[in-house]
Design an enzyme around this catalytic site. Structure first.
Site, short mmCIF file in Angstrom:
data_model
loop_
_atom_site.label_atom_id
_atom_site.label_comp_id
_atom_site.label_asym_id
_atom_site.label_seq_id
_atom_site.Cartn_x
_atom_site.Cartn_y
_atom_site.Cartn_z
N HIS A 1 -1.93 -3.30 4.24
CA HIS A 1 -1.58 -2.15 6.02
C HIS A 1 -1.13 -3.13 7.30
CE1 HIS A 1 -4.05 1.62 8.23
NE2 HIS A 1 -3.40 0.47 9.28
N GLU B 1 3.01 2.64 6.95
CA GLU B 1 3.54 2.62 8.31
C GLU B 1 4.34 1.20 8.30
OE1 GLU B 1 1.31 2.87 11.81
OE2 GLU B 1 0.96 5.30 11.36
N ASN C 1 0.78 10.05 8.51
CA ASN C 1 0.47 9.52 9.70
C ASN C 1 1.54 10.35 10.55
OD1 ASN C 1 -1.15 8.00 8.12
ND2 ASN C 1 -0.46 5.60 8.98
N ARG D 1 -10.07 6.54 2.33
CA ARG D 1 -8.77 5.61 2.18
C ARG D 1 -9.53 4.11 3.60
NH1 ARG D 1 -3.87 5.42 6.69
NH2 ARG D 1 -2.96 3.82 5.31
N GLU E 1 -2.92 10.16 8.21
CA GLU E 1 -4.36 9.45 9.07
C GLU E 1 -3.84 10.10 10.18
OE1 GLU E 1 -3.34 5.39 11.47
OE2 GLU E 1 -3.51 5.00 9.89
N TYR F 1 0.53 11.23 14.89
CA TYR F 1 -0.03 10.62 16.13
C TYR F 1 0.25 12.26 17.05
CZ TYR F 1 -3.53 7.71 13.76
OH TYR F 1 -3.88 7.32 13.15
#
Ligand code: FCB
Length: 439
Positions: A120, A165, A288, A76, A348, A290
């Protein structure tokens, strides 16, 4: 894991244009808002910029060799809008496009499936000067760019990710101003939130019309909030975070409505038919993930709350992000249960830890290995419980320009020495390579 089509699960890695490419003034590329922002004093730690970054523009062959040795099946990356359309709209720049032609060809030669992201965060500066995402015209600007790019690469690229995002771009860039374009403006934040959805809908519709066989999706940061203290006000704000960050992008796309609690604030920007345009079918959702956010009510703050550090006894990365793999599993389960969710790619996941180069010249990053191991297991648990997950992309292939943190926060499987551009695979790279071989 549950996967009704029996297609092979894809193991991959991810990067983004401004974070790795460098060559910011080469071959006709025009500045993006990240060039402007990083060159503004005091915005980025140590005043670092992405001018050179990982110099990937000139070293992509070496980087593809690293991917090949890693054994990833998909990669990606993102496309720099201002390389392809320096004015943001109108005339294309063939030399900029050629870089992505070479990249895609070389990936395919290496047996790696390209997963480009169209946006992005590096909006052409010229479009910011016309209002950027706060201007409703972005809908046409973005879909024209998506059509132009896909017309040139779409004979070889099958998978297209519209946005990266949008919540982070809207919130960090327009509400708290720590990312480009650096605004702290409630109206711009709310308009941008809606226009990101509209632009995405227009691009999805245009690409779907042009080629129904492409696999189209988008990437959202799914990050739930929890109240940082026992107050009722913080509990309410944690819900507000959930709505603003997740719901404002998941719900209009997957169920055709904005969260009820936010709708009145967005209403001034919504025109008849908008929600229909936004709710386009997607072949996949990029997720994504985290961490989880600790939210504290802050009366007077632009959106009524602030993010605070997790309690000190909570395991955390060098970014102060909570390490909590079971939260990742639960996020995936919630997506599955709450929405008619298309197949998911984890686009991600990864961690910044302060890396130490040992006397043997290597980086023994056991912490990153443990992080990836824990999160991949959590994803697999969600898969066993019915969530249709088709792939996992580690963030990131390379240490890179980590936005406002500059080059300090290192997320890479490969260490980059930014003074020499030497790449040194870390232990996590070899761990992931061996893991991929066994799966
Ligand atoms: C995500 C971004 C990515 C990188 C990671 C650490 O929010 O999409 O570019 O900065 O965080």
């Amino acid at each position: 894991m549950s996967n009704p089509t029996n297609q092979p699960f894809l193991w991959g890695a991810a990067t983004a244009s401004y974070q790795i490419e460098g060559a910011v003034a080469e071959d006709g590329r025009a500045p993006s808002i990240w060039d402007t922002f990083s060159h503004t004093p005091h915005k980025i730690e140590r005043s670092e910029t992405g001018d050179i970054a990982c110099d990937h523009y000139h070293r992509h062959t070496e980087d593809i060799q690293l991917m090949r040795d890693l054994g990833i099946q998909a990669y990606r990356f993102s496309i720099s809008w201002s390389r392809i359309l320096p004015e943001g709209t109108g005339k294309g720049n063939a030399r900029g496009l050629d870089f992505y032609n070479r990249l895609v060809d070389d990936l395919l030669d290496a047996g790696i499936i390209p997963f480009p992201t169209l946006f992005h965060w590096d909006l052409p500066q010229t479009l910011q000067e016309r209002g950027g995402f706060a201007n409703r015209d972005i809908t046409g600007w973005f879909s024209d760019y998506a059509v132009h790019t896909s017309q040139h690469l779409g004979d070889r690229v099958q998978h297209w990710i519209m946005l990266n995002e949008p919540s982070v771009f809207a919130f960090l860039g327009h509400a708290i101003g720590v990312h480009a374009p650096g605004l702290t403006d409630l109206k711009a934040f709310l308009a941008t939130t809606h226009h990101l959805n509209l632009a995405q809908g227009a691009a999805l519709h245009a690409l779907r019309t042009n080629n129904p066989s492409w696999k189209l999706g988008t990437t959202l940061s799914v990050d739930r909030g929890m109240a940082a203290d026992g107050s009722k006000a913080s509990a309410i704000m944690a819900e507000r975070h959930h709505d603003l960050w997740n719901g404002c992008f998941l719900a209009p796309l997957l169920s055709g409505a904005y969260p009820a609690g936010i709708l009145p604030e967005l209403e001034p920007y919504i025109q008849p038919g908008d929600l229909k345009s936004i709710r386009q079918p997607v072949d996949f959702l990029g997720v994504n993930h985290y961490t989880r956010s600790y939210i504290r009510a802050k009366p007077g703050a632009l959106i009524g709350y602030e993010h605070v550090a997790p309690p000190p006894d909570v395991p955390q990365t060098s970014f102060g992000w909570e390490i909590n793999p079971s939260e990742f599993r639960d996020v995936l389960l919630e997506l599955h249960e709450r929405y008619q969710c298309p197949p998911i790619y984890i686009t991600e996941n990864g961690a910044y830890f302060d890396d130490v180069v040992s006397a043997d010249g290597k980086v023994h990053d056991e912490n990153r290995v443990a992080f990836l191991d824990g999160y991949i297991q959590a994803m697999q648990e969600a898969g066993e419980r019915g969530v249709d997950i088709r792939g996992y992309f580690a963030w990131s292939l390379l240490d890179n320009f980590e936005w406002a943190g500059g080059y300090r926060p290192t997320f890479g499987l490969v260490k980059v020495d930014f003074s020499t551009q030497k790449r040194v695979p870390k232990d996590s790279y070899f761990w992931y390579r061996d893991f991929i071989r066994q799966h």
